[in-house]
Design an enzyme around this catalytic site. Structure first.
Site, PDB file in Angstrom:
ATOM      1  N   ILE A 292     -47.463 -42.868 -10.182  1.00  0.00           N
ATOM      2  CA  ILE A 292     -47.584 -41.829  -9.162  1.00  0.00           C
ATOM      3  C   ILE A 292     -49.030 -41.361  -9.047  1.00  0.00           C
ATOM      4  CG2 ILE A 292     -46.924 -39.487  -8.515  1.00  0.00           C
ATOM      5  CD1 ILE A 292     -44.730 -41.446  -8.033  1.00  0.00           C
ATOM      6  N   GLU A 315     -57.459 -45.724 -21.373  1.00  0.00           N
ATOM      7  CA  GLU A 315     -58.750 -46.303 -20.987  1.00  0.00           C
ATOM      8  C   GLU A 315     -58.561 -47.378 -19.919  1.00  0.00           C
ATOM      9  OE1 GLU A 315     -62.653 -48.350 -23.143  1.00  0.00           O
ATOM     10  OE2 GLU A 315     -60.659 -48.608 -24.012  1.00  0.00           O
ATOM     11  N   ILE A 408     -45.944 -32.601 -10.520  1.00  0.00           N
ATOM     12  CA  ILE A 408     -45.027 -33.676 -10.153  1.00  0.00           C
ATOM     13  C   ILE A 408     -43.838 -33.592 -11.097  1.00  0.00           C
ATOM     14  CG2 ILE A 408     -44.768 -36.133  -9.718  1.00  0.00           C
ATOM     15  CD1 ILE A 408     -47.039 -34.751  -8.139  1.00  0.00           C
ATOM     16  N   LYS A 412     -34.501 -35.465 -12.910  1.00  0.00           N
ATOM     17  CA  LYS A 412     -33.889 -35.392 -14.246  1.00  0.00           C
ATOM     18  C   LYS A 412     -34.048 -34.018 -14.877  1.00  0.00           C
ATOM     19  CE  LYS A 412     -34.415 -40.349 -14.995  1.00  0.00           C
ATOM     20  NZ  LYS A 412     -34.747 -40.606 -13.592  1.00  0.00           N
ATOM     21  N   ASN A 450     -36.283 -41.454  -8.474  1.00  0.00           N
ATOM     22  CA  ASN A 450     -36.980 -42.674  -8.862  1.00  0.00           C
ATOM     23  C   ASN A 450     -37.847 -43.200  -7.723  1.00  0.00           C
ATOM     24  OD1 ASN A 450     -35.516 -43.557 -11.586  1.00  0.00           O
ATOM     25  ND2 ASN A 450     -33.986 -42.744 -10.189  1.00  0.00           N
ATOM     26  N   SER A 454     -42.492 -48.217  -9.783  1.00  0.00           N
ATOM     27  CA  SER A 454     -43.152 -47.464 -10.848  1.00  0.00           C
ATOM     28  C   SER A 454     -42.953 -48.180 -12.176  1.00  0.00           C
ATOM     29  CB  SER A 454     -42.564 -46.053 -10.939  1.00  0.00           C
ATOM     30  OG  SER A 454     -41.212 -46.108 -11.381  1.00  0.00           O
ATOM     31  N   VAL A 458     -36.304 -50.537 -12.294  1.00  0.00           N
ATOM     32  CA  VAL A 458     -35.345 -51.611 -12.547  1.00  0.00           C
ATOM     33  C   VAL A 458     -35.595 -52.822 -11.655  1.00  0.00           C
ATOM     34  CG1 VAL A 458     -33.535 -50.030 -13.305  1.00  0.00           C
ATOM     35  CG2 VAL A 458     -33.666 -50.671 -10.895  1.00  0.00           C
TER      36      VAL A 458
END
Length: 646
Positions: A292, A315, A408, A412, A450, A454, A458
């Site tokens: 994101i 990094e 953000i 959940k 979801n 990302s 899945v």
């Protein structure tokens, strides 16, 4: 190796020499056939003046063809320019016949040049068209038969590109437009969608190529619903915008995107909301290297902030997004200072110093641990990063006089059954409480489900499992999730942040929830395979359910209660939910901090259960360090069991 294949492999010089020789023969035949057809006699063959005319016409005609570029044209890619050269050269040859006949006082019938011109077109032009048809025929290249869905401009261009390539041969068009059906386009018949199953069998079609780059996602979903279970692989072409920008080629096929399966069309962002907190300002993104965070950076740099501060603990993640943004700057001529800063949100002095040093005005706080099972296995780090990382970043923002701070969050956080969701709900409570204690910084939270693509999604996992022959694994046949593309989610986050007044909880409209089992089936079908089950023992790919992982819910929610109102954006809602004042929340945070410092997992769970988070755990404590400490050395079977649930 066939004669045709041997000729095709010859050097260009040899091919041109062969073309010149063959054209010489064609000119010879055209000249003498024209005389024979006109005089109906072979007597001209024995007349010296006719031979003199031809001996002058032949080399000059070939020279004209050379100058017109006829022998530079590659036969398999012959276009109108080559046809024009043949026509113009034939006209010039006919004029030469008239001129030299007059010069040598040959008794040349007036109709012979016209007959000669026609025969030249037939012999020289027709031979090239015939050779092109032969060498382009799929039998010489062992091309795979494909069907193109969409006989519009993109479909026609795709057909042309395929005919010149070595891999695919378009054997049929399919289009929903009745006006196009039963017609022939570029030598290919156009059928209706209902004829696809019979075409697959009769023409041995291996792939269906979607040539609908400009169609809406809802329209693409409608088409896919008709063809996704036909047992052939379905691929799509890039969008026309990417083709025109040079980012992709028309013939570069890709798997059908899951966003097409969802059928959800993004809403055009509102410029005034997109620019409000970004244009000309100093913007900071925490977790800038994440899924994101990096997309937020891509959206933000297009809005031309004065400076963009990338704050990231990884990094490699920081290097990657910094490199990408600087390349984007150079390509588009943007004057934006991109500042890659390494650091953790858990180090309050570091993040506050950064905000003050660069006079940050807007913060998008995307730094979080969001993978449910991993946070269940690493409770202390999850709580420290998600709860106290947010708290430290928010305190730093207040002390640095930041104007806007956007968190953000996640679906959940609603009635959570796991540590990750609970920690994000506590983070929301922290911002809500801090918002009421000061007027310096405007805090708001954006909650959504979801995002496609990302880390931990899945979809790439399913595709990888399908390519490996299966099985495709999911945790439960009834598990359901909300999905949204990363670019759309990022745009809505930016717009929601511009609407906040202080302590707002914004909820994004995620559309309809998706059953993960159905999603797995569609990905299998689109890859050209069938699902193997008890009812279909001859299928290709098995779907295996492994059981719910620690803290995992069957269904996700976006709202805690029903107290929700709309905003001036159709995809953004505002939720009015229970909160704590700072004097009530601060003692809870202090207890939680001490419990984390002491690695007291029982106390951490007790504190989270006591808070107004709605935490309702479905599993016991799953932290790996705590389990090791409590049980002693793990047995091999226990280690294997723990790996399976992750």
């Amino acid at each position: 190796m066939t004669l045709i294949q041997s000729v095709l492999k010859l050097p260009r010089t040899y091919k041109r020499a062969i073309s010149l020789l063959i054209d010489s023969v064609f000119l010879f035949l055209a000249f003498w056939l024209a005389l024979f057809m006109r005089l109906e006699s072979f007597s001209p063959l024995f007349k010296q003046d006719y031979w003199l005319v031809f001996s002058c016409v032949l080399p000059l005609s070939l020279l004209v063809f050379v100058k017109l570029g006829l022998y530079r044209a590659v036969l398999r890619y012959m276009n109108m320019q080559a046809i024009w050269a043949i026509g113009l050269g034939s006209v010039f040859s006919a004029v030469l016949i008239i001129g030299f006949s007059f010069f040598f006082t040959a008794a040349m019938p007036r109709t012979v040049p016209f007959i000669f011109f026609s025969l030249c077109l037939i012999l020289i032009g027709g031979s090239r068209v015939s050779v092109r048809a032969i060498i382009s025929h799929p039998r010489w290249h062992k091309k795979n038969s494909v069907l193109i869905y969409g006989a519009g401009s993109a479909g026609r261009q795709l057909s042309t590109a395929l005919s010149q390539g070595p891999e695919y041969h378009a054997v049929a068009f399919v289009d929903d437009d009745i006006a196009l059906q039963r017609t022939v386009i570029q030598g290919i018949y156009v059928y209706g969608p209902e004829e696809i199953p019979s075409l697959i069998k009769s023409k041995s079609i291996e792939k269906i190529l979607l040539a609908m780059p400009s169609a809406s996602r809802s329209r693409r979903k409608e088409v896919l619903s008709k063809i996704d279970s036909l047992g052939v692989q379905i691929l799509t072409i890039p969008g026309m915008a990417d083709v025109l920008d040079g980012k992709a080629k028309l013939e570069e096929f890709k798997d059908v995107g899951v966003e097409d399966l969802l059928g959800r069309d993004p809403v055009e962002p509102k410029p005034e909301l997109m620019n409000a907190n970004i244009a000309g300002k100093v913007v900071m993104v925490t977790g800038a290297g994440g899924s994101i965070g990096s997309e937020l950076c891509r959206q933000i740099i297009q809005l031309k902030p004065a400076k963009l501060v990338l704050f990231e603990s990884s990094e490699f993640g920081l290097y990657t997004i910094d490199k990408e943004l600087n390349e984007y700057k150079l390509t588009h001529g943007l004057i934006v200072e991109v500042l890659p800063i390494m650091g953790s949100v858990q180090r309050v002095n570091r993040i506050e110093t950064v905000m003050k040093s660069f006079a940050v005005q807007t913060v998008y706080h995307a730094a979080a641990y969001k993978h449910v099972p991993l946070v269940e296995h690493n409770v202390v780090e999850g709580v420290r990063n998600n709860v106290f990382g947010t708290y430290h970043a928010a305190r730093a923002a207040i002390n640095a006089n930041v104007e806007t701070f956007v968190l953000i969050s996640t679906d959940k956080a609603v009635r959570p059954t796991n540590i990750m969701g609970t920690s994000k709900r506590v983070a929301e409570l922290v911002l809500q409480a801090l918002s009421k204690t000061q007027d310096t910084t405007r805090f708001c939270m954006v909650r959504f489900g979801n995002v496609l693509g990302s880390s931990g999604s899945v979809v790439p996992l399913f595709r990888k499992q399908v390519k490996g022959g299966g099985p495709v694994t999911l945790t439960h046949p009834d598990i359901t999730r909300y999905f949204m593309t990363i670019p759309e989610a990022s745009q809505l986050v930016i717009q929601a942040g511009a609407m906040g007044t202080g302590g707002d909880v914004f909820v994004l409209d995620m559309g309809e929830p998706v059953k993960i089992y159905d999603l797995a089936c569609k990905i299998i079908h689109l890859s050209g395979f069938s699902v193997k089950s008890d009812n279909k023992p001859n299928g290709d790919i098995v779907i295996k359910c492994t059981g719910l992982r620690p803290g995992e819910k069957l269904y996700e929610e976006l709202l805690i209660g029903d107290n929700v109102s709309g905003t001036n954006h159709e995809r953004i809602m505002s939720a009015q939910e229970a909160m704590l004042d700072w004097h009530e929340l601060e003692p809870l945070l202090n207890k939680l901090d001490k419990a984390c410092h002491a690695f007291d997992h029982e106390l951490i769970r007790e504190i989270l259960l006591q808070g107004p988070t709605g935490f309702n755990p479905t599993d016991g404590i799953c932290d790996l360090v705590w389990l090791q400490k409590e049980k002693g050395p793990l047995k091999t079977a226990e280690i294997i069991a723990l790996k399976k649930v992750t």
